[in-house]
Design an enzyme around this catalytic site. Sequence first.
Site, PDB file in Angstrom:
ATOM      1  N   GLY A   1       7.795   3.511  34.563  1.00 53.70           N
ATOM      2  CA  GLY A   1       7.291   2.689  35.364  1.00 53.70           C
ATOM      3  C   GLY A   1       6.149   3.447  35.937  1.00 53.70           C
ATOM      4  O   GLY A   1       4.914   3.677  35.872  1.00 53.70           O
TER       5      GLY A   1
ATOM      6  N   TRP B   1       3.719  -1.463  34.060  1.00 54.11           N
ATOM      7  CA  TRP B   1       2.938  -1.424  35.406  1.00 54.11           C
ATOM      8  C   TRP B   1       3.579  -2.468  36.345  1.00 54.11           C
ATOM      9  O   TRP B   1       3.066  -2.016  37.641  1.00 54.11           O
ATOM     10  CB  TRP B   1       1.354  -1.720  35.017  1.00 54.11           C
ATOM     11  CG  TRP B   1       0.803  -0.788  34.012  1.00 54.11           C
ATOM     12  CD1 TRP B   1       1.206   0.324  33.750  1.00 54.11           C
ATOM     13  CD2 TRP B   1      -0.800  -0.907  33.789  1.00 54.11           C
ATOM     14  NE1 TRP B   1      -0.055   1.226  33.124  1.00 54.11           N
ATOM     15  CE2 TRP B   1      -0.955   0.347  33.218  1.00 54.11           C
ATOM     16  CE3 TRP B   1      -1.957  -1.786  34.173  1.00 54.11           C
ATOM     17  CZ2 TRP B   1      -2.245   0.683  32.692  1.00 54.11           C
ATOM     18  CZ3 TRP B   1      -3.105  -1.497  33.800  1.00 54.11           C
ATOM     19  CH2 TRP B   1      -3.174  -0.285  32.880  1.00 54.11           C
ATOM     20  N   LYS B   2       4.283  -3.214  36.229  1.00 58.08           N
ATOM     21  CA  LYS B   2       4.813  -3.920  36.958  1.00 58.08           C
ATOM     22  C   LYS B   2       3.684  -4.836  37.712  1.00 58.08           C
ATOM     23  O   LYS B   2       2.724  -5.152  37.174  1.00 58.08           O
ATOM     24  CB  LYS B   2       5.898  -3.352  38.040  1.00 58.08           C
ATOM     25  CG  LYS B   2       6.875  -2.238  37.470  1.00 58.08           C
ATOM     26  CD  LYS B   2       7.608  -1.856  38.343  1.00 58.08           C
ATOM     27  CE  LYS B   2       8.284  -0.744  37.745  1.00 58.08           C
ATOM     28  NZ  LYS B   2       9.872  -0.360  38.297  1.00 58.08           N
TER      29      LYS B   2
ATOM     30  N   GLU C   1      18.084   1.502  30.949  1.00 51.67           N
ATOM     31  CA  GLU C   1      17.620   1.643  32.017  1.00 51.67           C
ATOM     32  C   GLU C   1      18.447   1.640  33.194  1.00 51.67           C
ATOM     33  O   GLU C   1      18.778   0.651  33.720  1.00 51.67           O
ATOM     34  CB  GLU C   1      16.553   0.643  32.540  1.00 51.67           C
ATOM     35  CG  GLU C   1      15.217   0.907  31.450  1.00 51.67           C
ATOM     36  CD  GLU C   1      13.850   0.499  32.140  1.00 51.67           C
ATOM     37  OE1 GLU C   1      12.968   1.350  32.278  1.00 51.67           O
ATOM     38  OE2 GLU C   1      13.710  -0.596  32.721  1.00 51.67           O
TER      39      GLU C   1
ATOM     40  N   GLU D   1      14.767  -5.797  37.378  1.00 47.39           N
ATOM     41  CA  GLU D   1      13.969  -6.409  38.538  1.00 47.39           C
ATOM     42  C   GLU D   1      14.036  -7.964  38.114  1.00 47.39           C
ATOM     43  O   GLU D   1      14.321  -8.742  39.174  1.00 47.39           O
ATOM     44  CB  GLU D   1      12.523  -5.632  38.666  1.00 47.39           C
ATOM     45  CG  GLU D   1      12.759  -4.448  39.286  1.00 47.39           C
ATOM     46  CD  GLU D   1      11.493  -3.670  38.876  1.00 47.39           C
ATOM     47  OE1 GLU D   1      10.293  -4.088  38.532  1.00 47.39           O
ATOM     48  OE2 GLU D   1      11.685  -2.283  39.082  1.00 47.39           O
TER      49      GLU D   1
ATOM     50  N   GLY E   1      12.633   3.529  39.617  1.00 46.99           N
ATOM     51  CA  GLY E   1      11.742   3.750  40.861  1.00 46.99           C
ATOM     52  C   GLY E   1      12.548   4.433  42.042  1.00 46.99           C
ATOM     53  O   GLY E   1      11.949   4.369  43.256  1.00 46.99           O
TER      54      GLY E   1
ATOM     55  N   HIS F   1      14.696  -6.826  32.071  1.00 49.06           N
ATOM     56  CA  HIS F   1      14.357  -5.769  33.091  1.00 49.06           C
ATOM     57  C   HIS F   1      15.157  -5.910  34.302  1.00 49.06           C
ATOM     58  O   HIS F   1      15.371  -7.174  34.978  1.00 49.06           O
ATOM     59  CB  HIS F   1      12.832  -5.440  33.283  1.00 49.06           C
ATOM     60  CG  HIS F   1      12.502  -4.524  34.215  1.00 49.06           C
ATOM     61  ND1 HIS F   1      12.655  -4.305  35.523  1.00 49.06           N
ATOM     62  CD2 HIS F   1      11.992  -3.231  33.840  1.00 49.06           C
ATOM     63  CE1 HIS F   1      12.407  -2.819  35.903  1.00 49.06           C
ATOM     64  NE2 HIS F   1      11.821  -2.367  34.955  1.00 49.06           N
TER      65      HIS F   1
ATOM     66  N   SER G   1      12.731   6.563  36.119  1.00 46.13           N
ATOM     67  CA  SER G   1      12.097   7.787  36.929  1.00 46.13           C
ATOM     68  C   SER G   1      11.709   8.921  35.850  1.00 46.13           C
ATOM     69  O   SER G   1      11.859  10.085  36.078  1.00 46.13           O
ATOM     70  CB  SER G   1      12.995   8.363  38.115  1.00 46.13           C
ATOM     71  OG  SER G   1      13.175   7.256  39.145  1.00 46.13           O
TER      72      SER G   1
HETATM   73  C1  PEP Z   1      10.667   0.599  34.885  1.00 45.63           C
HETATM   74  O1  PEP Z   1      10.121   0.021  35.634  1.00 45.63           O
HETATM   75  O2  PEP Z   1      11.146   0.331  33.852  1.00 45.63           O
HETATM   76  C2  PEP Z   1      10.923   2.147  35.154  1.00 45.63           C
HETATM   77  C3  PEP Z   1      11.740   2.773  34.459  1.00 45.63           C
HETATM   78  O3  PEP Z   1      10.286   2.520  36.431  1.00 45.63           O
HETATM   79  P1  PEP Z   1      10.092   3.844  36.991  1.00 45.63           P
HETATM   80  O4  PEP Z   1       9.874   5.073  35.757  1.00 45.63           O
HETATM   81  O5  PEP Z   1       9.320   4.031  38.141  1.00 45.63           O
HETATM   82  O6  PEP Z   1      11.722   4.240  37.348  1.00 45.63           O
END
Ligand code: PEP
Length: 249
Positions: free
Chosen positions: A230, A10-11, A164, A97, A170, A95, A209
């Site tokens: 995400g 959920w960030k 990822e 981020e 995102g 992650h 995504s």
């Molecule tokens: C994530 O934050 O790990 C992610 C994959 O985000 P999103 O699905 O929004 O790309």
Amino acid sequence: MRQPLVIANWKLNGSRDLLKAFADYATSQSAESATLPVAQVICPPVIFLAEAVRQYPDMVFGAQHCSEHTSGAFTGETSTGMLQSVGCRYVLVGHSERRALFGETDAQVAAKAKAIQQAGMTPVVCVGETEAERDGNETSAVILKQLEAGLEGVDLAKLVIAYEPVWAIGTGKTASPEQAQEVHALIRSWLQKQNSSVAENMQLLYGGSVKPDNARDLFSQVDIDGGLIGAASLEPHQFAAICKAAQDS
Ligand code: PEP
């Protein structure tokens, strides 16, 4: 046979109401979806974890971050012991981020993953290349370096790895199923060199995504065992549809 696993990240989003919406959605579903052979984990902001575990004992929760330190002068941090004590079962580590915005290094990823395991939880170690690295044909080298350094001293038998690609997180730009599978196969072959039974049993997740309309094609790849989700994990119907795609693939 690896059990599919889908994790919601959920960030810095969500609320107690969203947790309730997820729990209500799960109970409103038929017995069929309640018995989906897909493991599901929700990683809300840490402030909600303890209450979520207490209120929704049928759901599995994880954290998005932890300290590698057990205690001390680390303002704002949460230790693995604290997370474990409130019923947290998984913790995301590395992650993109956290790496990009908070300078998390591969050495810290390894230290955190070890601390998570020592506390009896499962680390979900994230690896992935940037767009410039992919364009420069460095994807394999970047992933292998992140695996070597980020998993040094980590028990590979008690771990989940998420691939990822940074350029897909995102952005709405998903890796094609073939691009994702290529990197997953690279990760599994690296694991194979460490320990063949670990390689066979490790759940390898794709993140970037993932949406209900692309999940099935991604999850049907031979080395993709589920997803780290995400944006689409903030809506119970979308997350459930992604879990269903994991089940069907
Ligand atoms: C994530 O934050 O790990 C992610 C994959 O985000 P999103 O699905 O929004 O790309």
